[in-house]
Design an enzyme around this catalytic site. Sequence first.
Site, short mmCIF file in Angstrom:
data_model
loop_
_atom_site.label_atom_id
_atom_site.label_comp_id
_atom_site.label_asym_id
_atom_site.label_seq_id
_atom_site.Cartn_x
_atom_site.Cartn_y
_atom_site.Cartn_z
N ASN A 1 2.02 -5.14 -3.21
CA ASN A 1 0.62 -5.44 -2.90
C ASN A 1 -0.15 -4.15 -2.60
O ASN A 1 0.35 -3.29 -1.87
CB ASN A 1 0.59 -6.35 -1.66
N HIS B 1 -10.60 -5.79 -2.11
CA HIS B 1 -11.64 -5.53 -1.09
C HIS B 1 -12.76 -4.81 -1.84
O HIS B 1 -12.64 -3.62 -2.14
CB HIS B 1 -11.09 -4.68 0.05
N GLU C 1 0.80 -1.24 0.00
CA GLU C 1 0.00 0.00 0.00
C GLU C 1 0.83 1.28 0.00
O GLU C 1 0.56 2.19 0.79
CB GLU C 1 -0.97 -0.02 1.19
N GLU D 1 -6.34 -10.45 -1.12
CA GLU D 1 -7.11 -10.22 0.12
C GLU D 1 -8.60 -10.14 -0.19
O GLU D 1 -9.33 -9.31 0.37
CB GLU D 1 -6.65 -8.91 0.79
N ASP E 1 -12.39 -9.98 -0.50
CA ASP E 1 -13.67 -10.05 0.21
C ASP E 1 -14.63 -9.11 -0.51
O ASP E 1 -14.22 -8.10 -1.06
CB ASP E 1 -13.55 -9.75 1.72
O1 G3I Z 1 -4.82 -8.24 19.13
C1 G3I Z 1 -5.40 -7.04 19.64
C2 G3I Z 1 -6.20 -7.35 20.88
O2 G3I Z 1 -5.33 -7.81 21.89
C3 G3I Z 1 -6.92 -6.08 21.33
O3 G3I Z 1 -7.75 -6.38 22.41
C4 G3I Z 1 -7.76 -5.52 20.20
C5 G3I Z 1 -8.44 -4.21 20.59
O4 G3I Z 1 -8.68 -3.40 19.47
O5 G3I Z 1 -6.93 -5.28 19.08
C6 G3I Z 1 -6.31 -6.45 18.60
O6 G3I Z 1 -5.52 -6.12 17.46
C7 G3I Z 1 -6.23 -5.82 16.29
C8 G3I Z 1 -5.78 -6.81 15.20
O7 G3I Z 1 -6.37 -6.47 13.96
C9 G3I Z 1 -6.14 -8.25 15.52
O8 G3I Z 1 -7.51 -8.39 15.59
C10 G3I Z 1 -5.89 -4.42 15.85
O9 G3I Z 1 -6.44 -3.50 16.80
C11 G3I Z 1 -6.45 -4.14 14.50
O10 G3I Z 1 -5.98 -2.88 14.06
C12 G3I Z 1 -5.99 -5.19 13.51
O11 G3I Z 1 -6.61 -4.94 12.26
C13 G3I Z 1 -6.00 -5.54 11.15
C14 G3I Z 1 -5.70 -4.48 10.13
O12 G3I Z 1 -5.15 -5.09 8.97
C15 G3I Z 1 -4.72 -3.46 10.67
O13 G3I Z 1 -4.71 -2.34 9.90
C16 G3I Z 1 -6.95 -6.57 10.57
O14 G3I Z 1 -7.09 -7.66 11.49
C17 G3I Z 1 -6.41 -7.09 9.25
O15 G3I Z 1 -7.39 -7.86 8.61
C18 G3I Z 1 -6.07 -5.92 8.34
O16 G3I Z 1 -5.54 -6.43 7.14
C19 G3I Z 1 -5.21 -5.47 6.17
C20 G3I Z 1 -4.03 -5.99 5.40
O17 G3I Z 1 -2.98 -6.30 6.27
C21 G3I Z 1 -3.58 -5.00 4.33
N1 G3I Z 1 -4.67 -4.61 3.47
C22 G3I Z 1 -5.85 -4.16 4.14
C23 G3I Z 1 -6.33 -5.19 5.16
C24 G3I Z 1 -7.62 -4.76 5.80
O18 G3I Z 1 -7.44 -3.59 6.56
#
Ligand code: G3I
Length: 448
Positions: A203, A239, A161, A266, A268
């Site tokens: 990517n 997405h 990105e 990715e 969806d």
């Molecule tokens: O693990 C912590 C947990 O301990 C805590 O309680 C909770 C509270 O918010 O947060 C948890 O972490 C989160 C993590 O996902 C696991 O669930 C983060 O806050 C959250 O920001 C994170 O989001 C991820 C996101 O990337 C970050 O920007 C998503 O799961 C993940 O699907 C997403 O994936 C991205 C790709 O890497 C790149 N392209 C876009 C895609 C979607 O945003």
Amino acid sequence: MKLTSRSVSLVPIVSTVAAAALGATLVVTATANAATTLGAAAAQSGRYYGTAVAAGKLGDSTYVNILNTEFNMVTAENEMKWDATEPNRGQFTYSSGDRILNQAVSNGKRVRGHALLWHQQEPGWAQRMEGSDLRQAMLNHVTQVATHYRGKIYAWDVVNEAFADGGSGGRRDSNLQRTGNDWIEAAFRAARAADPAAKLCYNDYNTDGINAKSTGVYNMVRDFKSRGVPIDCVGFQAHLTNNAPSDMRANLQRFADLGVDVQITELDIAGANQANAYAAVTKACLAVTRCTGITVWGIRDTDSWRRGENPLLFTGSGAKKPAYNAVLDALNAGGPGPTTTTTTTTTSNDPGPGDCTASVSLNQWGEGFVATVKVTAGSSALRGWRVTTTLSNGTVTNSWGANRSGTSGTVNWTNVDYNGSVPAGQSTEFGFQGAGSGSGLNPTCAAS
Ligand code: G3I
């Protein structure tokens, strides 16, 4: 040697017990019935079907059952990112990423690495850095992580990105970008040096159709190819809502024509037209020979980062949705890629303790083939293995999951670091791509 029969799900057109007098090999030439899982359906054309996996869900049996049944490629959803792998400068933690990788490999799946550098999910210490200090830290990060996973990753998202949304077609501002416009190529060079076997990808999202942003990425990839910057693939996140871009196929093709693989990384899709849109994305990939696979960004709707939008292929309780059937049907219908004939040849050397068998699944098309070789341990565990194949009328052009000596005639393969240990009765896989004919591979296996 003993004769082993295979392929009960195939409808034989020609079934030849070849060389019965030699007592060695059963050859079945067949057309496949419709495959019943996403991974098997994609494999008919030499492609993969993958999913993002969260380490925290590997204890959920519904999740793991679907993962193990349906998918043959895995991406860590968050666990290989910078904040997860280097939470403090110079201190690396790989436990969650390793857990995902080991689960995948021990179930015969390959792994896409995601993502070495991204302006989001930088650890706090890196967010506070700029300039040459940050440049040094980020290249060290690439080197360390790619070295840790060396030989184990099919493809890395080296940079994620980095382009801006909107009409500029230019780079996104970030502290990474402010270290100098050449930061992306520096990252790709560091990744290649650390893991020469991994395919290296750029990517991004909103690049699925032809638009200013995807054209900006296209121009960068063209420039990299012309200057020898090591880039092998481009990931299109996809997405989406309701529709695939009508020019998605054309967009994938223009990148492929630059000499890189393309992958949907990715996927969806939200909205009422979900099933049709999933079918359209599948067909767009199948229509491009260098589109090597599709990854959905999670398994059940409740696993999705877009949870309220239900954008995935399985319901929260794990049931297949209409979108699942649309994808499976599209994969089974195939495309102009490597699809038409499947020949499965199995040889066995009746393993005893410390011994092994090898079988090969071959996807052959007009001018080339993809072979997937399964190595199965006998009644005791393997610590290493050696497979010999015969290529009388073909040449290996690319391989994964094994060390190779030779490209035609007698080709010898040995395990790489991560797949030498195979528990008794269990299997691991390696594969290769080739030009010409892959018939008559007749793999034999020995413990080493
Ligand atoms: O693990 C912590 C947990 O301990 C805590 O309680 C909770 C509270 O918010 O947060 C948890 O972490 C989160 C993590 O996902 C696991 O669930 C983060 O806050 C959250 O920001 C994170 O989001 C991820 C996101 O990337 C970050 O920007 C998503 O799961 C993940 O699907 C997403 O994936 C991205 C790709 O890497 C790149 N392209 C876009 C895609 C979607 O945003």
